[in-house]
Design a protein around this motif. Structure first.
Motif, mmCIF file in Angstrom:
data_model
loop_
_atom_site.group_PDB
_atom_site.id
_atom_site.type_symbol
_atom_site.label_atom_id
_atom_site.label_comp_id
_atom_site.label_asym_id
_atom_site.label_seq_id
_atom_site.Cartn_x
_atom_site.Cartn_y
_atom_site.Cartn_z
ATOM 1 N N UNK A 362 0.820 -1.210 0.000
ATOM 2 C CA UNK A 362 0.000 0.000 0.000
ATOM 3 C C UNK A 362 0.854 1.260 0.000
ATOM 4 N N UNK A 363 1.864 1.284 0.845
ATOM 5 C CA UNK A 363 2.647 2.520 0.948
ATOM 6 C C UNK A 363 3.737 2.595 -0.109
ATOM 7 N N UNK A 364 4.047 1.478 -0.705
ATOM 8 C CA UNK A 364 5.179 1.365 -1.621
ATOM 9 C C UNK A 364 6.435 1.950 -0.969
ATOM 10 N N UNK A 365 6.470 1.819 0.331
ATOM 11 C CA UNK A 365 7.608 2.349 1.073
ATOM 12 C C UNK A 365 8.821 1.446 0.871
ATOM 13 N N UNK A 366 9.953 2.066 0.988
ATOM 14 C CA UNK A 366 11.198 1.328 0.840
ATOM 15 C C UNK A 366 11.626 0.855 2.228
ATOM 16 N N UNK A 367 11.083 -0.269 2.644
ATOM 17 C CA UNK A 367 11.432 -0.798 3.959
ATOM 18 C C UNK A 367 12.521 -1.843 3.769
ATOM 19 N N UNK A 368 13.667 -1.550 4.296
ATOM 20 C CA UNK A 368 14.805 -2.437 4.059
ATOM 21 C C UNK A 368 14.901 -3.515 5.128
#
Ligand code: ADP
Ligand code: MG
Length: 501
Positions: A362-368
């Motif tokens: 949903x957020x297309x966040x870059x969670x590493x």
């Protein structure tokens, strides 16, 4: 408006909020936080002053998108911008902010084919973003009708003035209804702008944001895949190895929050817990303590954390994964404010993997993906952190009396031994490799969306291995407390002046 923290707090609708999440906006910039509520509720005009890059477009765009009627296809808002590039930029930004709302936005500027513009205007649009000259062209041709305009935005008003657009603007303003709301945005407020405002604006609110503040706040997002039973130990290891730790730690339940706060207190940290069972009086006391830095870790549930006005956290920890992507964004928006980088860390137990995937989708966040340090790596990190703290402290003010005492002690001729004992007394803890076995990732064989697709965070694994690779369970790293010498002060590093806005 200190207590406003996230876009959700500003009063925007759910569909707009999820659009923002998709766009990757984590928290409102100062001008947005101040302007949006005023525009969503009131009727007054607004003058907004803030530097370039502070998110002024969304500051006026979001409330306009909220308040105009979708699908009407009559010009309900006109944004005037000095150049075609800026008009285009504003247009694109507005279009990305409208989410799924049926709102048509058209850029109108010179040098662009007249035919295309005429066709689009004829079909009907809801928002026009125009340069003043071309707007007048269309007004004269009667191809741009402004009788339904509710909002007039003068974007980059000082620039428009510099470019000699004052008369054009005044002319355009004679064509919009009296009851329109006017919003004037400018990086500076020279006299002629204020004159213009006085001439054309009704009662207005002034929103001014200090020059220094920047727009995009950066939050480094990391997740660790670990077993539920290892979470506390993982948190402890993070606290020990990060140089700065002033954090909000999120738990799913009240009981979980209480238990975690208890465990951390037991280890020796200054912790408070905030949840639904906490009375208002307690709540205020806890928040005051946390704000002043007397407590450096606040463990909270989502509900209890709502509306608290604490800025400049170094970390937000998702000890338990939140139930929705929106909650994730809400949580992590509490770090990385005022141009500083914050860290959002998520602990993902096997049962929480799907929640993480949802957030990522949903957020297309870059969670590493992160790997918890162990063995020699922990020792190195701890050593560095201690050194940094000692050196930082030495930069501060030291009273003459302590210099005298130091000289006295050093005269005994055993400086190394003395410093070592002092360090041990102050930091306590453990610098033994064997105390930090690897915290292993859960097995997840045959699971789709393999972990290998996600980039590793941090450098290569340390070559020196701790003796205990196997996990014995239990909450803490072994031998954490110093046996005899002095009180364990596992105090996280907290330097107040670093947090000044
Ligand atoms: P201004 O008009 O004040 O110069 P813009 O509205 O053009 O600033 O925004 C500058 C950049 O910051 C844009 O790329 C925009 O998408 C981005 N931005 C705006 N608000 C936020 C926010 N709350 N979080 C992250 N990025 C943002
Ligand atoms: Mg702008």
């Amino acid at each position: 408006m200190d207590s406003i923290q996230t876009f959700a707090d500003l009063g925007l609708s759910a569909d707009i909020l999820s659009g923002l999440i998709k766009k990757g906006f984590v928290s409102p910039t100062p001008i947005q936080a101040q302007t949006i509520p005023l525009l969503l509720s009131g009727e007054r005009d607004i003058i907004g002053q803030a530097q370039t890059g502070t998110g002024k477009t969304a500051a006026f765009g979001l409330p306009i998108i909220e308040r105009i009627t979708p699908g009407l296809r009559k010009v309900q808002a006109i944004v005037l911008a000095p150049t075609r590039e800026l008009a285009n930029q504003v247009c694109e930004e507005l279009d990305s902010l409208r989410g799924t709302r049926n709102i048509s936005i058209l850029p109108v500027y010179g040098g662009q084919g007249m035919a295309t513009q005429l066709k689009a205007l004829k079909q009907g649009v809801d928002i026009v973003v125009a340069t003043p000259g071309r707007a007048i062209d269309h007004i004269e041709r009667k191809t741009l009708k402004l009788n339904d305009v509710k909002f007039v935005v003068l974007d980059e008003a000082d620039e428009m003035l510099n470019m000699g657009f004052v008369e054009d603007i005044e002319h355009i303003l004679t064509h919009v209804p009296e009851q329109r709301r006017m919003l004037l945005f400018s990086a500076t407020m020279p006299g002629p702008i204020l004159k213009l405002a006085q001439k054309f604006m009704g009662e207005y609110d002034e929103v001014k944001v200090a020059t220094k503040q920047q727009s995009a706040t950066t939050v480094e997002q990391v997740f660790y895949e670990i077993y539920e039973k290892d979470k506390l130990r993982a948190l402890h290891r993070l606290i020990e190895t990060e140089t700065e730790f002033y954090a909000l730690v999120f738990c799913r339940t009240r009981m979980g929050a209480d238990r975690l706060a208890g465990k951390l207190t037991e280890i020796g940290y200054d912790v408070e817990a905030l949840h639904g069972d906490v009375t208002q009086v307690q709540r205020e006391r806890i928040l005051a303590k946390f704000k002043s830095g007397h407590a450096t870790i606040l463990v909270a549930t989502d509900v209890a954390a709502r509306g608290i006005d604490i800025n400049n956290l170094s970390h937000v920890i998702n000890f338990d994964m939140p139930d929705s992507p929106e909650a994730y964004v809400h949580r992590i928006g509490r770090t990385g404010r005022a141009g500083k980088t914050g860290k959002a860390i998520s602990f993902v137990a096997p049962g929480e993997w799907r929640k993480l995937q949802m957030v990522q989708q949903v957020t297309r966040a870059d969670i590493k993906r992160g790997q918890l340090p162990w063995g020699q790596e922990v020792i190195e990190l701890k050593r560095n952190s201690m050194k940094e703290r000692v050196f930082a402290a030495a930069e501060g003010e030291i009273m003459q009396e302590f210099y005298d005492l130091a000289a006295d002690i050093l005269n005994s001729g055993k400086p190394k031994q003395l410093l070592a004992s002092l360090l041990q007394m102050h930091f306590g803890g453990n610098l033994n490799v064997n105390a930090y076995p690897e915290i292993r990732e859960p097995e997840r064989s045959g699971f789709k969306g393999s972990r290998h697709s996600l980039e590793r965070h941090g450098g290569p694994r340390p070559s020196t291995s701790a003796s205990g690779r196997s996990e014995k369970g239990g909450y803490f790293d072994r031998k954490e407390r110093p046996s005899s010498n002095g009180k364990f002060s596992g105090k996280p590093f907290f330097k107040k002046k670093k947090f000044a806005q």
